[in-house]
Design a protein around this motif. Structure first.
Motif, PDB file in Angstrom:
ATOM      1  N   VAL A  18       0.831  -1.207   0.000  1.00 26.35           N
ATOM      2  CA  VAL A  18       0.000   0.000   0.000  1.00 26.35           C
ATOM      3  C   VAL A  18       0.864   1.256   0.000  1.00 26.35           C
ATOM      4  CG1 VAL A  18      -1.693   1.315   1.329  1.00 26.35           C
ATOM      5  CG2 VAL A  18      -2.000  -1.125   1.015  1.00 26.35           C
ATOM      6  N   VAL A  19       1.875   1.301   0.848  1.00 26.82           N
ATOM      7  CA  VAL A  19       2.745   2.486   0.903  1.00 26.82           C
ATOM      8  C   VAL A  19       3.434   2.698  -0.430  1.00 26.82           C
ATOM      9  CG1 VAL A  19       4.871   3.384   1.948  1.00 26.82           C
ATOM     10  CG2 VAL A  19       3.061   2.475   3.402  1.00 26.82           C
ATOM     11  N   ARG A  20       3.925   1.633  -1.039  1.00 25.83           N
ATOM     12  CA  ARG A  20       4.606   1.766  -2.330  1.00 25.83           C
ATOM     13  C   ARG A  20       3.658   2.249  -3.426  1.00 25.83           C
ATOM     14  NH1 ARG A  20       7.891  -3.289  -3.992  1.00 25.83           N
ATOM     15  NH2 ARG A  20       8.335  -1.885  -5.711  1.00 25.83           N
ATOM     16  N   GLN A  21       2.402   1.841  -3.371  1.00 24.70           N
ATOM     17  CA  GLN A  21       1.475   2.216  -4.435  1.00 24.70           C
ATOM     18  C   GLN A  21       0.989   3.653  -4.321  1.00 24.70           C
ATOM     19  OE1 GLN A  21       1.286   0.351  -7.048  1.00 24.70           O
ATOM     20  NE2 GLN A  21       2.566  -1.087  -5.954  1.00 24.70           N
ATOM     21  N   PHE A  22       1.121   4.260  -3.152  1.00 25.51           N
ATOM     22  CA  PHE A  22       0.695   5.642  -3.012  1.00 25.51           C
ATOM     23  C   PHE A  22       1.836   6.615  -3.279  1.00 25.51           C
ATOM     24  CE2 PHE A  22      -2.817   3.491  -1.085  1.00 25.51           C
ATOM     25  CZ  PHE A  22      -3.872   4.188  -1.624  1.00 25.51           C
ATOM     26  N   ARG A  23       2.944   6.085  -3.699  1.00 27.45           N
ATOM     27  CA  ARG A  23       4.041   6.906  -4.209  1.00 27.45           C
ATOM     28  C   ARG A  23       3.974   6.860  -5.725  1.00 27.45           C
ATOM     29  NH1 ARG A  23       8.841   4.410  -0.616  1.00 27.45           N
ATOM     30  NH2 ARG A  23       8.245   5.361   1.362  1.00 27.45           N
ATOM     31  N   THR A  24       4.517   7.878  -6.350  1.00 29.17           N
ATOM     32  CA  THR A  24       4.567   7.878  -7.804  1.00 29.17           C
ATOM     33  C   THR A  24       5.554   6.800  -8.240  1.00 29.17           C
ATOM     34  OG1 THR A  24       4.074  10.220  -7.849  1.00 29.17           O
ATOM     35  CG2 THR A  24       5.041   9.276  -9.830  1.00 29.17           C
ATOM     36  N   GLY A  76     -10.692  -2.457  -8.781  1.00 27.97           N
ATOM     37  CA  GLY A  76     -11.068  -1.132  -8.296  1.00 27.97           C
ATOM     38  C   GLY A  76      -9.863  -0.261  -8.030  1.00 27.97           C
ATOM     39  N   TRP A  77      -8.832  -0.850  -7.467  1.00 24.21           N
ATOM     40  CA  TRP A  77      -7.611  -0.118  -7.165  1.00 24.21           C
ATOM     41  C   TRP A  77      -6.930   0.355  -8.443  1.00 24.21           C
ATOM     42  CZ3 TRP A  77      -2.864  -2.782  -4.546  1.00 24.21           C
ATOM     43  CH2 TRP A  77      -1.990  -1.829  -4.049  1.00 24.21           C
ATOM     44  N   ALA A  78      -6.895  -0.506  -9.461  1.00 27.99           N
ATOM     45  CA  ALA A  78      -6.262  -0.139 -10.734  1.00 27.99           C
ATOM     46  C   ALA A  78      -7.026   0.972 -11.432  1.00 27.99           C
ATOM     47  CB  ALA A  78      -6.164  -1.364 -11.637  1.00 27.99           C
ATOM     48  N   TRP A  79      -8.344   0.892 -11.426  1.00 29.20           N
ATOM     49  CA  TRP A  79      -9.138   1.899 -12.129  1.00 29.20           C
ATOM     50  C   TRP A  79      -9.219   3.219 -11.380  1.00 29.20           C
ATOM     51  CZ3 TRP A  79      -9.705   1.731 -17.031  1.00 29.20           C
ATOM     52  CH2 TRP A  79      -9.716   0.509 -17.685  1.00 29.20           C
ATOM     53  N   THR A  80      -8.901   3.222 -10.094  1.00 23.65           N
ATOM     54  CA  THR A  80      -8.891   4.477  -9.353  1.00 23.65           C
ATOM     55  C   THR A  80      -7.490   5.078  -9.275  1.00 23.65           C
ATOM     56  OG1 THR A  80      -8.646   3.325  -7.234  1.00 23.65           O
ATOM     57  CG2 THR A  80     -10.894   3.882  -7.947  1.00 23.65           C
ATOM     58  N   SER A  81      -6.504   4.408  -9.861  1.00 22.09           N
ATOM     59  CA  SER A  81      -5.141   4.935  -9.880  1.00 22.09           C
ATOM     60  C   SER A  81      -4.998   5.968 -10.993  1.00 22.09           C
ATOM     61  CB  SER A  81      -4.128   3.814 -10.112  1.00 22.09           C
ATOM     62  OG  SER A  81      -4.102   2.942  -9.023  1.00 22.09           O
ATOM     63  N   ARG A  82      -4.280   6.996 -10.692  1.00 23.72           N
ATOM     64  CA  ARG A  82      -3.986   8.029 -11.693  1.00 23.72           C
ATOM     65  C   ARG A  82      -2.829   7.524 -12.540  1.00 23.72           C
ATOM     66  NH1 ARG A  82      -1.103  13.480 -11.181  1.00 23.72           N
ATOM     67  NH2 ARG A  82      -1.891  14.523 -13.023  1.00 23.72           N
ATOM     68  N   ILE A  83      -2.920   7.705 -13.842  1.00 26.30           N
ATOM     69  CA  ILE A  83      -1.887   7.237 -14.747  1.00 26.30           C
ATOM     70  C   ILE A  83      -1.601   8.320 -15.771  1.00 26.30           C
ATOM     71  CG2 ILE A  83      -3.519   6.058 -16.270  1.00 26.30           C
ATOM     72  CD1 ILE A  83      -1.406   3.840 -16.559  1.00 26.30           C
ATOM     73  N   SER A  95      -1.690   5.867  -6.763  1.00 25.95           N
ATOM     74  CA  SER A  95      -3.037   5.612  -6.252  1.00 25.95           C
ATOM     75  C   SER A  95      -3.645   6.898  -5.731  1.00 25.95           C
ATOM     76  CB  SER A  95      -2.997   4.567  -5.144  1.00 25.95           C
ATOM     77  OG  SER A  95      -2.683   3.316  -5.686  1.00 25.95           O
ATOM     78  N   THR A  96      -4.952   6.942  -5.716  1.00 30.38           N
ATOM     79  CA  THR A  96      -5.678   8.130  -5.294  1.00 30.38           C
ATOM     80  C   THR A  96      -6.411   7.853  -3.984  1.00 30.38           C
ATOM     81  OG1 THR A  96      -7.646   7.440  -6.506  1.00 30.38           O
ATOM     82  CG2 THR A  96      -6.054   8.809  -7.707  1.00 30.38           C
ATOM     83  N   THR A  97      -7.102   8.864  -3.500  1.00 33.32           N
ATOM     84  CA  THR A  97      -7.905   8.694  -2.294  1.00 33.32           C
ATOM     85  C   THR A  97      -8.982   7.628  -2.504  1.00 33.32           C
ATOM     86  OG1 THR A  97      -7.518  11.010  -1.798  1.00 33.32           O
ATOM     87  CG2 THR A  97      -9.302   9.934  -0.605  1.00 33.32           C
TER      88      THR A  97
END
Length: 174
Positions: A18-24, A76-83, A95-97
Motif C-alpha cells: 500500500v505504501v509503495r502504491q501511493f508513491r509515484t 477497483g484499485w487499478a481503475w482508481t489509480s492516476r496514470i 493511487s488516489t484517495t
C-alpha cells in the motif's frame, strides 16, 4: 510458521504494498508484471492449511469468495489509480484517495468473511489471505500495464509536481 508470525508477515506485506502504491511509480509494461503476484500465489498454495480438512466445501467456498473480493479490490484499485505519460515515454501511476476507499471496503469485506467462517467453525489459514493478495496485485498490475499501453505523452504543461494526465494514444488532440 506460527499464526502470529503469519499475521505479522501478512500485515507487513500489505503495508509495504500500500505504501509503495501511493508513491509515484513507473508502470512496468513489459511481461514481468505478474511475477510478484505469481510468487505469492505459489507460496500460498504450498501451505497445507489452504483448505480446512474438516470442512473442505465450506472452506473452498470461503476461499472462492476471498479470491473474488481480491479480484474486485485489484480492479477497483487499478481503475482508481492516476496514470500519465511523461514526454520521454515513461508511464507513471499513483493511487488516489479513491484507492484508499477501495482498500478499506476490501478489508471490511474480508473481516466479515472471516467472521462468517469463524461462526461456521471453519478454520481459515493465512494462506487464503496471501492468495487473495496475490489475486489483488495480479489484477491491479495487469490493468495498469494494459492502461499504460494506451497512454501517450503529453508534452504541453505539467511539472514534476503536477504532471499532466496522458491522453489515450488513439485520441486526436482537440
Amino acid at each position: 510458521m506460527s499464526g502470529v508470525v503469519d499475521v505479522v508477515l501478512i500485515a507487513a506485506a500489505v503495508v509495504l504494498v500500500v505504501v509503495r502504491q501511493f508513491r509515484t511509480r513507473r508502470v512496468d509494461t513489459d511481461r514481468r508484471w505478474w511475477i510478484g503476484p505469481g510468487v505469492l500465489a505459489v507460496l500460498a498454495v504450498r501451505e497445507p492449511g489452504l483448505l480446512d480438512a474438516h470442512h473442505r466445501v465450506g472452506s473452498a467456498v470461503l476461499l472462492a469468495v476471498e479470491l473474488l473480493i481480491g479480484l474486485a479490490v485489484g480492479a477497483g484499485w487499478a481503475w482508481t489509480s492516476r496514470i500519465w505519460a511523461e514526454p520521454d515515454g515513461g508511464v507513471w501511476s499513483r493511487s488516489t484517495t479513491a484507492g484508499v476507499v477501495v482498500w478499506g471496503v476490501g478489508i471490511v469485506l474480508r473481516a466479515a468473511l472471516f467472521g462468517v467462517g469463524a461462526a461456521l467453525g471453519i478454520s481459515q489459514d493465512s494462506s487464503a489471505l496471501v492468495m487473495a493478495l496475490a489475486a489483488t496485485l495480479l489484477v491491479r498490475s495487469g490493468i495498469l500495464a494494459w492502461r499504460a499501453r494506451s497512454v501517450s505523452p503529453e508534452v504541453e504543461g505539467g511539472t514534476a509536481d503536477a504532471p499532466v494526465v496522458g491522453r489515450p494514444a488513439w485520441k486526436e488532440p482537440v
